[in-house]
Design a protein around this motif. Structure first.
Motif, PDB file in Angstrom:
ATOM      1  N   VAL B 344       0.334  -0.815   0.268  1.00 28.99           N
ATOM      2  CA  VAL B 344      -0.068   0.155  -0.355  1.00 28.99           C
ATOM      3  C   VAL B 344       1.021   1.520  -0.056  1.00 28.99           C
ATOM      4  O   VAL B 344       1.519   1.217   0.730  1.00 28.99           O
ATOM      5  CB  VAL B 344      -1.525  -0.162   1.272  1.00 28.99           C
ATOM      6  N   HIS B 345       0.492   2.471  -1.220  1.00 26.63           N
ATOM      7  CA  HIS B 345       1.476   3.818  -0.776  1.00 26.63           C
ATOM      8  C   HIS B 345      -0.079   4.578  -1.054  1.00 26.63           C
ATOM      9  O   HIS B 345      -0.663   4.506  -1.590  1.00 26.63           O
ATOM     10  CB  HIS B 345       1.800   3.564  -1.003  1.00 26.63           C
ATOM     11  N   HIS B 346       0.721   6.237  -0.555  1.00 19.88           N
ATOM     12  CA  HIS B 346      -0.082   6.834  -0.402  1.00 19.88           C
ATOM     13  C   HIS B 346       0.583   7.716  -1.922  1.00 19.88           C
ATOM     14  O   HIS B 346       1.447   7.990  -2.148  1.00 19.88           O
ATOM     15  CB  HIS B 346      -0.622   7.495   0.820  1.00 19.88           C
ATOM     16  N   ASP B 347      -0.464   8.689  -2.988  1.00 18.30           N
ATOM     17  CA  ASP B 347       0.160   8.869  -3.475  1.00 18.30           C
ATOM     18  C   ASP B 347      -0.425  10.373  -3.694  1.00 18.30           C
ATOM     19  O   ASP B 347      -0.151  10.829  -2.539  1.00 18.30           O
ATOM     20  CB  ASP B 347      -0.951   8.293  -5.130  1.00 18.30           C
ATOM     21  N   GLN B 348       0.304  10.840  -4.787  1.00 21.58           N
ATOM     22  CA  GLN B 348       0.117  13.073  -4.137  1.00 21.58           C
ATOM     23  C   GLN B 348      -0.310  12.794  -3.695  1.00 21.58           C
ATOM     24  O   GLN B 348      -0.828  15.087  -3.239  1.00 21.58           O
ATOM     25  CB  GLN B 348       1.315  13.070  -5.200  1.00 21.58           C
ATOM     26  N   ALA B 349      -1.687  12.235  -4.299  1.00 18.14           N
ATOM     27  CA  ALA B 349      -2.983  13.448  -4.076  1.00 18.14           C
ATOM     28  C   ALA B 349      -3.519  12.596  -2.617  1.00 18.14           C
ATOM     29  O   ALA B 349      -4.990  13.108  -2.334  1.00 18.14           O
ATOM     30  CB  ALA B 349      -4.192  12.688  -5.492  1.00 18.14           C
ATOM     31  N   GLY B 350      -3.139  11.457  -2.088  1.00 24.44           N
ATOM     32  CA  GLY B 350      -4.198  11.545  -0.832  1.00 24.44           C
ATOM     33  C   GLY B 350      -4.612   9.760  -0.854  1.00 24.44           C
ATOM     34  O   GLY B 350      -5.355   9.253  -0.305  1.00 24.44           O
ATOM     35  N   GLN B 351      -4.655   9.780  -2.433  1.00 29.71           N
ATOM     36  CA  GLN B 351      -5.444   7.747  -2.479  1.00 29.71           C
ATOM     37  C   GLN B 351      -4.312   6.843  -1.964  1.00 29.71           C
ATOM     38  O   GLN B 351      -3.373   6.960  -2.574  1.00 29.71           O
ATOM     39  CB  GLN B 351      -5.785   8.170  -3.803  1.00 29.71           C
ATOM     40  N   ALA B 352      -5.280   6.181  -1.364  1.00 34.05           N
ATOM     41  CA  ALA B 352      -4.970   5.282  -0.894  1.00 34.05           C
ATOM     42  C   ALA B 352      -4.676   4.007  -1.912  1.00 34.05           C
ATOM     43  O   ALA B 352      -5.578   3.624  -2.468  1.00 34.05           O
ATOM     44  CB  ALA B 352      -4.916   4.652   0.318  1.00 34.05           C
ATOM     45  N   LEU B 353      -3.758   3.860  -2.646  1.00 32.81           N
ATOM     46  CA  LEU B 353      -3.317   2.507  -3.554  1.00 32.81           C
ATOM     47  C   LEU B 353      -2.769   1.383  -2.979  1.00 32.81           C
ATOM     48  O   LEU B 353      -1.861   0.910  -2.399  1.00 32.81           O
ATOM     49  CB  LEU B 353      -2.621   3.440  -5.261  1.00 32.81           C
ATOM     50  N   ALA B 354      -2.917  -0.116  -3.583  1.00 25.10           N
ATOM     51  CA  ALA B 354      -2.724  -1.303  -2.750  1.00 25.10           C
ATOM     52  C   ALA B 354      -2.827  -1.511  -3.908  1.00 25.10           C
ATOM     53  O   ALA B 354      -3.086  -2.182  -5.216  1.00 25.10           O
ATOM     54  CB  ALA B 354      -3.697  -1.549  -2.179  1.00 25.10           C
ATOM     55  N   HIS B 355      -0.768  -2.911  -4.716  1.00 27.75           N
ATOM     56  CA  HIS B 355      -0.806  -2.966  -5.122  1.00 27.75           C
ATOM     57  C   HIS B 355      -0.853  -4.391  -5.284  1.00 27.75           C
ATOM     58  O   HIS B 355      -0.092  -4.960  -3.949  1.00 27.75           O
ATOM     59  CB  HIS B 355       0.602  -3.220  -5.349  1.00 27.75           C
TER      60      HIS B 355
END
Lengths: 394, 394
Positions: B344-355
């Motif tokens: 999981v990481h948060h992109d530059q807009a604060g969206q939590a993305l799960a790979h």
């Protein structure tokens, strides 16, 4: 006055490291790994049975004589006949000669024979994890700089690392200054304040595994300050002070530091709260962080500067911070960066939202306990709702 | 077979609680608060000076005779003259009679007098935090169910709570089953596997403050299983087993539980990995979680079921899980819920993305250490990129 990023750079340049130590695996949860770990063996180390059932030589046969059992933990047995099988358990070695596993749910048992369920069709290789499909012997599994979480501990255990090289935990002296401070268990008079910064700072440090902390309190007196700080410099790797660094006649910390040979790296950062922060390096390389005495300032500076510096010194690679989106406007300051306490939650779409809760005064700890951390905002006029900002958790 | 939500409900219904204990504040970091905390005093408890400088009676005067100093920690002095002042430090009580503070940066000192900087205009009430503006005496500050982080510890300290009522930490017995298992420090033969589930489970528990854990290993034998589990039921509040709960002839755990009077609440959940999970309640109310033996299954079930149950039993209100967005497609299973390891990481807009990183086999711990946790996905065919899912961290 330094910018926030300049202060961070200066601290990073003087952050040093605390060395490493070799500790038993059972004591390593949460510690920072400082060695690489390679696969002790291939994984799986043998052709591994995936299901409880029987192992057979695949073919047209539907009835098999049970010759015995190949349980997990037994060396491989041999199966030479097409009309026979060995019972197997999940995790067992595949018997030599066998090339298919049939799950127990698909079998009818009758004394020493088993019959396949009507219509069941077996395939060669089914329900077998082949040796080495997960990884080969010698493959790199863990790199230095990882915090040892549950899966990493399992990797260490599974690869024979009964002891593990981790970053040492520094000895940290937490020091509160101020004649007005009284301890949590003492009577408090109207003009006095209970010390709370030491507990907040220790809490933020302990949450990151820095549990070798001591507490001291010094009054506003130069000789006493020199004596106490001198003793602490002798036995600590890091000092974290709060109070005694602003402009007043009675702020003895910078003068005591000079007397003790602690080199000032900087004093003051263009930020609110926390402007008077002071950082220096002692004669033995001790890092000395002198934070402002206001409770909100002290904790904010601890999380923004002290915690990342200590984690860098331990070699941790991953950063704790991440970006969030403000859900309400925040007034900024044209000449200072601003740290604003926030509550953070993720909405149903996974968006991290930060609700700002500016504190009435920088002495107001009471309301800080309803927040999760703070966001860092640049100099300016205003940050409208939707602004992206970096979040630091308490 | 139970759905995931049905299993969670059944566990919650039998979760009990471990009681509370009163401990010293210095030992309370990270513990779960089980009392309410109200303000001991108003905050600030007195009209408080915000800056180092002088306190005056506001007016037209520009030169003041310095009568003395009102330092932090001193009872309030009195100022009766318009042409005089008291030196004050940040945090001091405002002298009686004074109604403005002028920062030291705006003053020119000359012997016993100070002169205001040219053009400086003072205002009544400036640089004073009035008594009670942050909170009133008796105001509710902390509610039960909070994990004691840095600001909460400061609230306790600042409000005279030298001791604090927190949830007890249960005694947890971690048990690995399987003849194939050998310890991390023992020689391992080709057909054997090093035990790793116990370390993973302990790591997941310790990360949440459950540090009273013991380790046991039992071989695949009914009598030995009954003997070891019986002794553990005597001295533990919670047992977490791995292995021994699937369909095979040699899985003794459910039978041993029956012999020991542990009531089965359920066996099997429609999920992958972790289908054979077993849950029961012992004669003294001991909670017994028997997890599958595959490493990925064991840790996933520990984080999905054991950890939330123990936190509920401690009264923790906040949930650790949050929603993320998948950045790649995941194949689902029509008949089973699916747990898929992710980074999981948060992109530059604060969206939590799960790979998603589906593991090659459910025995593959080695690659799990590169993930942060797993997402929970429903029965189905496929989850396209952009799907929202609940994330559980290791």
């Amino acid at each position: 006055m330094l910018e926030v990023s300049e202060a961070v750079d200066l601290i990073e340049r003087h952050v040093g490291n605390f060395g490493t130590e070799n500790i038993p695996l059972v004591a390593a949860a949460g510690r920072i790994l400082r060695q690489a770990v390679d696969a002790e063996r291939a994984l799986p180390p043998y052709d591994r049975v995936m299901m409880d059932g029987i192992a057979v030589r695949h073919g047209e046969g539907r009835v098999f004589q049970v010759l015995g059992a190949q349980r997990a933990g037994m060396p491989a047995q041999r199966l030479d006949r097409d009309d026979a099988c060995l019972e197997v358990t999940t995790g067992a070695v595949l018997p030599e000669g066998a090339d298919a596993v049939i799950p127990v749910e698909r079998l009818i048992r009758n004394g020493d024979t088993v019959t396949l369920e009507d219509g069941y069709v077996m395939e060669a290789g089914q329900f077998i994890h082949r040796r080495g499909i997960d990884c080969q012997q010698g493959a790199r599994l863990l790199d230095p700089g990882l915090r040892l979480n549950a899966p990493a501990l399992a990797v260490l255990a599974g690869n024979g690392c009964a002891n593990v090289e981790v970053a040492k935990v520094p000895r940290i002296g937490i020091v509160s200054t101020g004649d007005e401070l009284v301890a949590v268990d003492a009577p408090v008079r109207e003009w006095e304040i209970r010390a709370s910064n030491d507990h907040a700072i220790a809490g933020a440090l302990r949450a990151r595994g820095f549990d070798d902390v001591s507490f001291d309190r010094i009054v506003d007196d130069l000789d006493a300050t020199v004596a106490t700080l001198g003793a602490l410099l002798d036995r600590c790797d890091v000092l974290v002070l709060s109070g005694g660094v602003s402009m007043g006649t009675f702020d003895y910390v910078p003068r005591a530091m000079e007397a003790l040979g602690v080199t000032r790296i900087f004093h003051k950062i263009a930020q609110r709260p926390g402007k008077p922060m002071w950082f220096g390096v002692g004669p033995r390389g001790q890092r000395v962080f002198a934070l402002p005495g206001n409770p909100v300032s002290a904790l904010t500076c601890c999380v923004r500067y002290v915690v990342p510096a200590l984690l860098s010194a331990q070699g941790l690679l991953a950063k704790e911070r991440f970006t969030v989106r403000l859900d309400a406007e925040v007034a900024l300051i044209p000449t200072l960066a601003r740290f604003v306490p926030v509550r953070v939650h993720h909405d149903q779409a996974g968006q991290a939202l930060a609700h700002p809760l500016p504190m009435p005064t920088s002495g107001d700890f009471n309301h800080l306990a309803t927040t999760h951390g703070f966001v860092e905002l640049p100099k300016g006029e205003r940050a409208p709702p939707g602004t992206h900002a970096v979040f630091h958790g308490w």
